[in-house]
Design an enzyme around this catalytic site. Structure first.
Site, PDB file in Angstrom:
ATOM      1  CG  ASP A  35      -1.852  -1.168   1.261  1.00 20.60           C
ATOM      2  OD1 ASP A  35      -2.822  -1.151   0.478  1.00 20.60           O
ATOM      3  OD2 ASP A  35      -1.615  -2.113   2.041  1.00 20.60           O
ATOM      4  CG  ASP A 143       6.718  -5.568 -13.386  1.00 22.09           C
ATOM      5  OD1 ASP A 143       6.234  -5.862 -14.497  1.00 22.09           O
ATOM      6  OD2 ASP A 143       6.024  -5.167 -12.428  1.00 22.09           O
TER       7      ASP A 143
END
Length: 478
Positions: A35, A143
């Protein structure tokens, strides 16, 4: 400010060592494994991103990579971090409002002439500098995609989201703790007299024997050694925990401005093959897994299950990113791993021993086969109205054979970047004011690669031939 009770991960609000230094304003990204909050540093009002990571392996990878790359101007800055044994790691990162994905969308929808060649070249130069810094330090990002390339308001592009990054000694070889110790010693010697600005992790160990061991050695350990010892102890405990998972589990629809990982694990036709299931035992220095990255930018060898790869997988991702800069559309927007391979082959032709020597040894190569593509479309058809030099720069990256892909440094020295039109100065780059929402008009829009169920994707293909083999079965798509 969002109240602790309404926040998905409320623990950060109760950590006084963090709230004493930072005023938390709002949640800007949320997922299964992290988060992210926008916050202000109380001492000077500087905006920062607080990334709370719920997976210790991902935490360690990101901190390790960002510490190694802390002097690279094209990598997001890690100001400091907080980590207790019984709490999630919280990384304090520089806050950047937008990213390359938003730039591409704005260029497509609002700029009549799109992104100019001079602008594209400057973005490419910055991306290549960031990737080259990673690869020179034996870091494979794993990524790379437009939404993980953050952009400052003055046009500086920075690589972000290193939660899947791994440190390698050479392609396909993962660094051991001893190897990394040697690297840290060299960096410590180079940086002698220049103390790190990163905060020493706050550590609480529950096991009294482990506590004694760390206390005994702490005085002789560098910050990196101390941190690594902690992670190794945590890894031992996690090894017996059946709930331990690889950090490549879906992170939801996260904003990479929050430097959250957005990747998928599929429940695909070939469930049980390690191409489609993450290796739950992948430790930071252990075997690699093929289930990394985001599907649209994933190299073919990963789609076929390779666990023996190196920085070349990042170079394939670069080719997809550069093609998207040129066309303002994703090059291979696959809706499943099978569909991803099909799209690649329709453009580049079949993957064979001639195009990639040794490909038949890939774990899933004999399990998945496609009909021969008689006349592949070619990159020229995918990049209409682009020059031969622009298409060539993409071709140098989108090679089936990883060994044939141009390195970041080779591309930085490529004549394409030194010929007219030259890269524009950073001050002349057009930068979106904020991050754009996902472009739902794009083929196979951004949400597709976060879907977990893909069995229905088989219906897209005309014929499927499943054959039993000694080791399982093979699938052929017509």
């Amino acid at each position: 400010m969002e109240s602790p009770t309404s926040s998905k991960s409320w623990s950060i609000y109760g950590r006084r060592e963090i709230t004493a230094k930072y005023e938390i304003k709002e949640v800007i990204g949320s997922g299964a494994y992290s988060d992210v909050y926008r916050a202000l540093r109380r001492s000077d009002g500087c905006p920062v991103a607080l990334k709370e990571i719920h997976d210790y392996q991902s935490s360690f990878r990101e901190i390790e990579a960002l510490q190694t790359l802390q002097n690279c101007p094209n990598v997001v800055v890690l100001h400091e971090y907080f980590w207790r044994e019984d709490e999630d790691a919280v990384l304090v990162l520089e806050y950047l409002k937008t990213d390359l994905a938003s730039l591409i969308q704005e260029g497509k929808k609002k700029w009549t002439a799109g992104i100019s060649s001079g602008e594209i070249k400057r973005w490419m130069v910055q991306i290549l500098h960031g990737v080259d810094a990673c690869h020179r330090n034996s870091i494979v990002h794993r990524d790379l995609k437009p939404s993980n390339l953050l952009i400052s308001e003055n046009g500086v592009l920075k690589l972000a989201d290193f939660g899947q990054a791994r440190i390698l000694l050479e392609p396909g070889f993962v660094a051991s703790a001893e190897d990394l110790q040697s690297q840290h010693d060299e960096r410590d010697a180079t940086a002698q007299g220049h103390p790190s600005t990163l905060q020493q992790p706050e550590v609480i160990i529950n096991d009294s024997r482990e506590q004694a061991c760390i206390n005994q050695e702490q005085g002789n350990l560098s910050k990196e050694d101390f941190f690594r010892n902690l992670v190794m102890l945590k890894a031992k405990a996690a090894a017996t925990d059946e709930t331990d998972r690889d950090s490549n589990t879906p992170d939801g629809d996260n904003s990479c401005l929050a430097t959250c990982t957005a990747s998928e694990v599929e429940d695909d036709l070939l469930k049980g093959s390690h191409t489609y299931e993450p290796d739950a035992g992948e430790e930071n220095y252990g075997p690699l897994t093929s289930c990394v990255g985001t599907r649209w930018f994933r190299a073919p060898e990963l789609l076929y299950g390779s666990i023996d790869y190196g920085v070349e997988i990042d170079l394939w991702s670069l080719g997809c990113i550069f093609a998207e800069l040129f066309s303002l559309e994703p090059l291979f927007p696959g809706t499943s791993d099978i569909d991803q391979l099909s799209r690649i082959f329709n453009v580049l032709g079949n993957l064979t021993e001639e195009t990639f020597p040794g490909c038949s040894d890939l774990p899933d190569y004999k399990m998945i086969s496609f009909c021969k593509i008689g006349k592949p479309l070619g990159l020229e058809a995918c990049l209409p109205n682009r020059s031969a030099d622009e298409i060539l720069i993409v071709k140098k990256l989108l090679c089936f054979d990883p060994a044939s892909r141009a390195t970041a440094m080779e591309l930085l020295n490529d004549k394409y970047l030194s010929e007219d039109p030259l890269p524009v100065p950073i001050s002349e780059l057009r930068v979106p004011l904020t991050r754009c929402a996902p472009d739902e008009d794009s083929p196979g829009n951004w949400h597709d690669y976060r879907e977990t169920g893909s069995d229905s994707d088989i219906d897209e293909f005309g014929g499927v031939n499943v054959t039993k083999t000694n080791t399982g079965f093979s699938v052929r798509f017509d």
